[in-house]
Design an enzyme around this catalytic site. Structure first.
Site, PDB file in Angstrom:
ATOM      1  N   GLY A   8       8.634  29.272  54.717  1.00 26.26           N
ATOM      2  CA  GLY A   8       9.240  30.394  55.420  1.00 26.26           C
ATOM      3  C   GLY A   8       8.748  30.501  56.850  1.00 26.26           C
ATOM      4  N   THR A  10       6.529  32.612  58.017  1.00 22.74           N
ATOM      5  CA  THR A  10       5.114  32.942  58.144  1.00 22.74           C
ATOM      6  C   THR A  10       4.227  32.271  57.100  1.00 22.74           C
ATOM      7  OG1 THR A  10       5.414  34.938  56.771  1.00 22.74           O
ATOM      8  CG2 THR A  10       5.627  35.185  59.157  1.00 22.74           C
ATOM      9  N   ARG A  11       4.784  31.799  55.999  1.00 21.14           N
ATOM     10  CA  ARG A  11       3.943  31.199  54.971  1.00 21.14           C
ATOM     11  C   ARG A  11       4.749  30.215  54.133  1.00 21.14           C
ATOM     12  NH1 ARG A  11       3.020  36.060  50.506  1.00 21.14           N
ATOM     13  NH2 ARG A  11       5.219  36.441  50.048  1.00 21.14           N
ATOM     14  N   THR A  12       4.008  29.362  53.425  1.00 23.25           N
ATOM     15  CA  THR A  12       4.606  28.387  52.526  1.00 23.25           C
ATOM     16  C   THR A  12       4.312  28.777  51.085  1.00 23.25           C
ATOM     17  OG1 THR A  12       4.431  26.567  54.112  1.00 23.25           O
ATOM     18  CG2 THR A  12       4.590  25.978  51.778  1.00 23.25           C
ATOM     19  N   TYR A  86      32.880  28.986  52.274  1.00 21.50           N
ATOM     20  CA  TYR A  86      32.348  29.630  53.481  1.00 21.50           C
ATOM     21  C   TYR A  86      32.868  28.857  54.685  1.00 21.50           C
ATOM     22  CZ  TYR A  86      28.705  32.512  55.771  1.00 21.50           C
ATOM     23  OH  TYR A  86      28.008  33.466  56.515  1.00 21.50           O
ATOM     24  N   GLY A  93      22.223  30.134  55.337  1.00 18.66           N
ATOM     25  CA  GLY A  93      20.803  29.990  55.056  1.00 18.66           C
ATOM     26  C   GLY A  93      20.543  29.428  53.668  1.00 18.66           C
ATOM     27  N   ASP A  95      18.115  30.031  51.739  1.00 15.62           N
ATOM     28  CA  ASP A  95      17.673  31.066  50.806  1.00 15.62           C
ATOM     29  C   ASP A  95      18.863  31.776  50.182  1.00 15.62           C
ATOM     30  OD1 ASP A  95      18.289  32.039  53.336  1.00 15.62           O
ATOM     31  OD2 ASP A  95      16.782  33.622  53.295  1.00 15.62           O
ATOM     32  N   ASP A 116      19.568  40.262  48.553  1.00 19.09           N
ATOM     33  CA  ASP A 116      18.206  39.815  48.874  1.00 19.09           C
ATOM     34  C   ASP A 116      17.671  40.699  49.991  1.00 19.09           C
ATOM     35  OD1 ASP A 116      15.848  38.512  49.509  1.00 19.09           O
ATOM     36  OD2 ASP A 116      16.697  36.513  49.287  1.00 19.09           O
ATOM     37  N   THR A 171       9.738  64.741  62.893  1.00 21.19           N
ATOM     38  CA  THR A 171      10.307  63.478  63.371  1.00 21.19           C
ATOM     39  C   THR A 171       9.898  62.302  62.495  1.00 21.19           C
ATOM     40  OG1 THR A 171      10.339  64.304  65.638  1.00 21.19           O
ATOM     41  CG2 THR A 171      10.471  61.920  65.344  1.00 21.19           C
TER      42      THR A 171
END
Length: 245
Positions: A8, A10-12, A86, A93, A95, A116, A171
């Site tokens: 991804g 930020t991480r695997t 499509y 993507g 995912d 998702d 607020t």
């Protein structure tokens, strides 16, 4: 043994399936290499599928090939167990593809809405005969909170919370309630529209943001936290059938 590698932003993440059953999961590319080598040294075949939401270096791809017995990478251009109806499949993507494949595998012959909830919220529709019909993309929780802070002069940055109400008296609460309820009402709208036209359809929700929807929606939808991983494993099995026969 199937090794699922999902890289991804930020991480695997990785997961192991053996004979169709989920065995273990973890994080980190070094851990993936070590795990695959251990399985190979113990005489196991390692069939690996790579999925990424961003660019992957040639070095990473080659190292994963080296530690695997069979290797494939997810894209809209490889053979898939569902059809892609499509207009721009190359922009779809991986995912989203994997989530829909996972849904079609878990609920064959059913019309599906796959939601998702992550950085973005995707709403994808799969027909009962296994065609991805398209879907929509909407800002996720974090994006909505940041947008109100970054694109206005005085609104504060508010964090999402399970504890929110309906009408804000200040607020902070007005932003919290607005974003949390806004997403909830949006998701409900998609679900209600689908079920109005097809009461036997299945709604599946996955992703990190799905935790905020469970309390309200758990009686009307299926929550599958391993949906994308399940779909990637199904794509890998399909690839082995295509390539081995």
């Amino acid at each position: 043994m199937n090794l699922i590698v999902d890289i991804g932003n930020t991480r695997t993440k990785y997961a192991v399936f053996d004979d169709g059953a989920w065995v273990e999961c973890g994080l980190g590319l070094p851990e993936v290499y070590d795990l695959a080598k251990t399985y190979r040294e113990n005489g196991k075949e390692v069939d690996l599928i790579l999925s990424s939401t961003g660019a992957i270096s040639a070095e990473v791809r080659e190292r994963l090939r080296e530690v695997s017995t069979f290797f494939c990478e997810v894209s809209s251009e490889i053979p898939l167990p569902i059809r892609l109806g499509y207009d721009t499949p190359k922009t779809l993507g991986v995912d989203r593809i994997a989530g829909c494949v996972g849904g079609a595998f878990l609920f064959p012959g059913r019309e599906l809405l796959v939601i998702d909830s992550g950085t973005a919220i995707t709403y994808d529709f799969v027909s009962a005969d296994g065609e991805f019909r398209g879907g929509n993309i909407s800002p996720g929780l974090g994006i909505r909170f940041r947008a109100l802070n970054e694109f206005t002069a005085s609104l504060p940055l508010v964090k999402c919370s399970m504890e929110h109400g309906y009408i804000g008296k200040n607020t902070h609460d007005a932003i919290l309630n607005g974003v949390m309820n806004g997403i909830l009402f949006e998701v409900r709208g998609y679900i209600d529209e689908l079920l109005r036209n097809n009461p036997h359809a299945v709604v599946i929700i996955t992703g990190g943001g799905s935790e905020y929807l469970k309390k309200t929606l758990k009686r009307t939808v299926c929550f599958e936290d391993k949906l994308v991983i399940t779909g990637l494993n199904r794509i890998l099995e399909y690839q082995k059938t295509v390539n081995y026969t």
